[in-house]
Every structure is written in C-alpha cells, then in structure tokens.
Design an enzyme around this catalytic site. Structure first.
Site, PDB file in Angstrom:
ATOM      1  N   ARG A 166      -2.626  -0.117  -1.567  1.00 48.63           N
ATOM      2  CA  ARG A 166      -2.102   0.787  -0.536  1.00 48.63           C
ATOM      3  C   ARG A 166      -0.609   0.973  -0.759  1.00 48.63           C
ATOM      4  NH1 ARG A 166      -2.660   0.566   6.091  1.00 48.63           N
ATOM      5  NH2 ARG A 166      -1.568  -1.425   5.919  1.00 48.63           N
ATOM      6  N   ASP A 447       0.477  -6.802  12.061  1.00 49.45           N
ATOM      7  CA  ASP A 447       1.336  -6.086  11.132  1.00 49.45           C
ATOM      8  C   ASP A 447       2.195  -5.116  11.933  1.00 49.45           C
ATOM      9  OD1 ASP A 447      -0.226  -3.861  11.679  1.00 49.45           O
ATOM     10  OD2 ASP A 447      -1.115  -3.734   9.692  1.00 49.45           O
TER      11      ASP A 447
END
Length: 533
Positions: A166, A447
């Site tokens: 990613r 996150d």
C-alpha cells in the site's frame, strides 16, 4: 543527519546517501522515479485542486451524489480484465507497517495476503521509508530475517502470504525529495521504488506487482493511476494488466463513483475494499458544514448503522457485477492475555466477520495474527469450497440511493465519549511523532484513521455548538479544559517516567491547534509530517 542537497537531474535529495539509501536509490531507480514524477506530478496537483473545488461546493450546502454524466458506465454491462491466480483466494488479509519483524510475522501468519503499509500505519520518517523498501525487497527475494535483542531469530516459513504494497495517499508528499522545488508525491516515490526493485522477482515467482491504493476521491484519480501503471508496464515491456491494484473505498465522494473507478482502472484493478474507519472520517470531513449530519460518539458508529450498511452492500453489488472482489473491513481488536476477556474479543471479531461473509464480501482484514484463525474459520464456513464470493451478486437488493448513503446516524454525544476521543488521539499522535504509526491503545490496534475520527468529531461538535448528553455545550474552552484534564489522566495511566520522556506536549499542541482551528485541517498527518525527521 545533517541535510545536504544532492542533485540528480531534476530531483534533489535532501538527505545524505548513507548505506541504506545506496541500496535502494540506485541510479536506474532514481531515473525511473524522475520519469514518473515528470510525467505525472503536474496532473496530481490538478487532481488535488479538484478535491478542494468539490469540497467547497459541499461546504456551500451541496451534497455528493451519483453523476448523471457517467450514468452510461453504471448502466452498461462490462467486466474488469481479470484476477491473477494467486489473488483468487483472499479470505483473510493482515495489514501492518513495513517494519522488518512485522513483515516476517505477517507473511508467516495464517492469512492469504499481507498488505505492507507505507500509509496510515506508518509514520513516514525518511529512515522508516527507506528501511521499508529494503525490507520489502528482502521479503520478495526470500532473504528477510530479523534478530531481536534477546537473540530470537525470525525468518520466512515456506509458502508465505501473498504480498501487496500500500503506497501513500495522493495528498501526501515525500518532503525529502524535491522536483522543481516542490516535494515529490509520496505515492509515486513508494510505487517507483517497490515496482523497480521487485517486479522481475515477483513475476519469476508466479506473482506480480500488486498494490493497494488509499484515499481516492474520484474516478479521475483512478484514471491517473491507470496511466501511471500503463506507463510503468510499457517502460519495462510488460503486458498490459501485469500490475494489479485493489482500491480502498474510504472516502464519501468515492462511494458514489465505484463503477466509474472500476471502469477507469479496468485493466489493472482486481477489487475494492471497505476502508470503514477512514470512511467514517471522510463522512465527517466531507459533511463538516452540514449540522444535520453530525455523528454521535465514535463508539456508537458501527457497521450496522444505515449509512454504513448501505455502503457495504453497494460495494459488494457493484464489484461482483464487474467481476471484481469486494473486500471487507478491518477488525482492529487485538488479543489479550486474560482468557475470559480474550473470549469476548474473539466473539466480537467472529460476529463482525460473520456479518461481512453473510453480506457477500470475498475476504476481510485483521490487524493482529492472533485474530487470523477466528476470521478464517468464519469465511471458510460461509464460502466452503468456493475461493471467493463473486457469485453473490445481491441483484435482488432494493436500490441503494444517495439519501441512504448520506443518512444521518443516531446516537448520543457524551462527555465520556469526548474524553475517550481526546485520550486516544493524544496517545496516537504522540506515538506517531515518535515514529510509530501502528499503536495498541485500549485493546485496539489503532492507525491514523482513529485519531482522524476522534479529532474531527470534536471539531464538528465545536463548529456546530452541539450539546453533550449532560447539557454541556461543546466549545473550544470546554475542549481545552478536557484536553488538560485528560493529559493528567494519561500521566497517571502511563506513569511519570513514560509520560515525561514522550512527546505529549507536542501532541497536545498539535491536537489543540487542529481541533480548534476555524477551518478543518484535512489530514492531521500533514502538519504532523513537519515534525518528523
């Protein structure tokens, strides 16, 4: 490290080329990066400006919706190019930052895919970014190993999970590399180096260069990525469609453009993903000026709520109609040592994954290897011998309308919820400033999305002078009072030594600045990035 400028054609590197940099920033790799930046960075600026124009229309009272001009793409029958063999089965995917030990443990976990993350779960210091590229190169080559301080050795087991990288979102710069006196796009930096160093070995192994694309807001951005991928394939004499991508639908504007996104990436895309935490953040941010759509406590905004359930079902129906995967969202829960408490955790994970599998998702995400077996059992039970659920088309569902996707979410705004938001955001921001983008907080692996939801919720409550369930009006002064009080709570929870050695003063200042700002700061990682090395 003392900054020094090293010029290579039109790229300027602001960090000295140490041993690690020399492994990754080879002359040929830099040349490829320079080509990508030269070809695609100017259009990126146009795309980011278009985001702002769209937001201004919504701020002025408009609402996002389905575009009449692209109705033909939504109405016509067509399919994406196809899905490689090693991506046909993606029942459980684990995600985490591109750190060496994490990569080994994730690839060895009982999962189908590991998404190695340069984005929300990584604080993108220069050292972390360069080390991450080295770690992924070693993982692809099968040479990665790690020795802990106590002498424990970590190595890859046979038949590791499929690796997907990613890259950073379109909005994030790489401030250590300049082109025409501006930072290069972080996404191009990540893509160029991972692709350049790994494409040959990945193809030799029967896999390929696979990517996750975050934070997309329009089909035009998907078309931009399609051009980047096609350029890279042509540059290295590869067949069209060699590069494959899964795109996260984690912004409110993008949910209305899923067909168009799939169409514009049809040669390269294999699926869409429900990035649900960032989606909630985007719902707040996009509708920030709409007082009738202010969300309640973060803890009560769950996937069974109307606007989130509609989002999940529409994604499944859209993807499967086009032959693309519909990936489920993250379970951020983490195992605990207490057996009874852990049983509750696993039951919650199982229920969440059961809902996704029953809805028709092809797979799901977990944040911790200890949850992989629980998630896998659910999907194995529902899917049986099928590799995926592309046969689940949800064609009998009632039409999902724009109003359903924008439906206000009921629930209370409580002082307890506001204080919890402050504590979580403070701890995450402090960890991020210390270089840790993936942080266990109160039993969840958090996150950047969690901190984004926490601080934007409070900003919106302040902006619209909303009232808490106990009658208190949310004002900047009330927030500052709670911020000071919750800092003292963290001092007690963490202990004076840990608290004083940390960066809580900086985290508190940053959170106060962006939460009380007259204008909502689009991403906390942008001002936060200025504080990273």
């Amino acid at each position: 490290m003392t900054q020094q400028a090293i010029s290579n054609d039109e790229l300027v590197f602001l960090q000295a080329a140490g041993q690690d940099e020399q492994k990754i920033l080879t002359d040929n790799a830099i040349q490829f990066l320079r080509e990508l930046v030269e070809h695609f960075a100017p259009e990126r600026e146009v795309l980011l400006a278009s985001r702002q124009q769209t937001q201004r229309r919504i701020d002025a009272g408009g609402l996002p919706g389905f575009d009449k001009e692209t109705a033909s793409i939504r109405m016509e029958n067509w399919k994406i190019r196809g899905i490689p063999d090693d991506l046909q089965k993606r029942r459980v995917e684990i995600t985490g930052p591109v750190e060496r030990k994490m990569i080994i443990n994730a690839l060895n976990a009982d999962v189908d895919v590991f998404m190695a993350d340069f984005e929300d779960s990584l604080a993108p210091s220069w050292q972390k970014i360069i080390e991450g590229q080295i770690n992924l190169r070693d993982a692809v080559n099968g040479t990665i190993s790690y020795t802990s301080n106590d002498g424990k050795i970590y190595q890859l087991q046979p038949d590791p999970a499929v690796l997907i990288c990613r890259v950073r979102g379109l909005h994030l710069p790489e401030k250590h590399v300049l082109w025409r006196d501006k930072p290069v796009p972080g996404c191009l930096f990540d893509f160029a180096l991972y692709f350049f160093h790994n494409v040959d070995r990945l193809l030799e192994k029967g896999s390929g260069p696979y990517f996750y694309l975050p934070k997309t807001e329009s089909w035009q951005e998907a078309a931009w990525w399609n051009k980047v991928f096609s350029y890279a394939e042509d540059r290295f004499a590869l067949l069209r469609g060699t590069i494959k991508a899964t795109l996260l639908i984690e912004t409110l504007p993008a949910v209305f453009q899923m067909d168009e996104i799939l169409w514009n990436l049809r040669d390269h895309i294999v699926g869409l993903n429900c990035g649900r935490w960032d989606y909630i953040f985007s719902y707040i941010k996009t509708l920030k000026n709409h007082s009738d759509r202010v969300l309640p406590d973060r803890q009560s905004v769950t996937m069974d709520k109307g606007f989130l359930d509609a989002y999940s079902r529409l994604l499944i129906r859209t993807c499967h109609r086009r032959g693309a995967f519909a990936m489920g969202g993250m379970s951020a829960l983490i195992p605990v040592k207490d057996p009874e408490h852990n049983r509750v955790v696993l039951e919650r994970v199982s229920a969440d994954k059961q809902r996704e599998a029953n809805n028709g998702h092809d797979g799901t995400w977990v944040a911790h290897p200890g949850l992989a077996q629980t998630a896998m059992e659910v999907f194995n039970r529902v899917l049986g011998d099928r590799k995926n659920q592309l046969d689940v088309n949800r064609a009998d569902d009632a039409t999902i309308t724009a109003s359903m996707l924008l439906e206000p979410c009921k629930g209370e705004r409580t002082e307890e919820g506001m204080r919890a938001n402050i504590r979580v955001a403070l701890q995450y921001i402090e960890a991020w400033l210390n270089g840790n983008g993936c942080v266990p907080i109160y039993g969840l692996m958090e996150d950047a999305a969690t901190a984004e939801i926490s601080r934007t919720s409070i900003w919106q409550w302040i902006h619209h002078r909303k009232t808490l369930s106990n009658g208190k009006t949310v004002t900047p002064d009330l927030f500052r009072q709670m911020l000071a009080e919750e800092l003292q709570v963290l001092l007690q929870e963490l202990g004076e030594s840990r608290f004083r050695q940390g960066r809580f003063d900086e985290a508190s200042h940053l959170m106060e600045t962006i939460t009380t700002s007259p204008d909502l700061v689009s991403f906390l990682t942008l001002p936060g990035y200025r504080l990273l090395a």
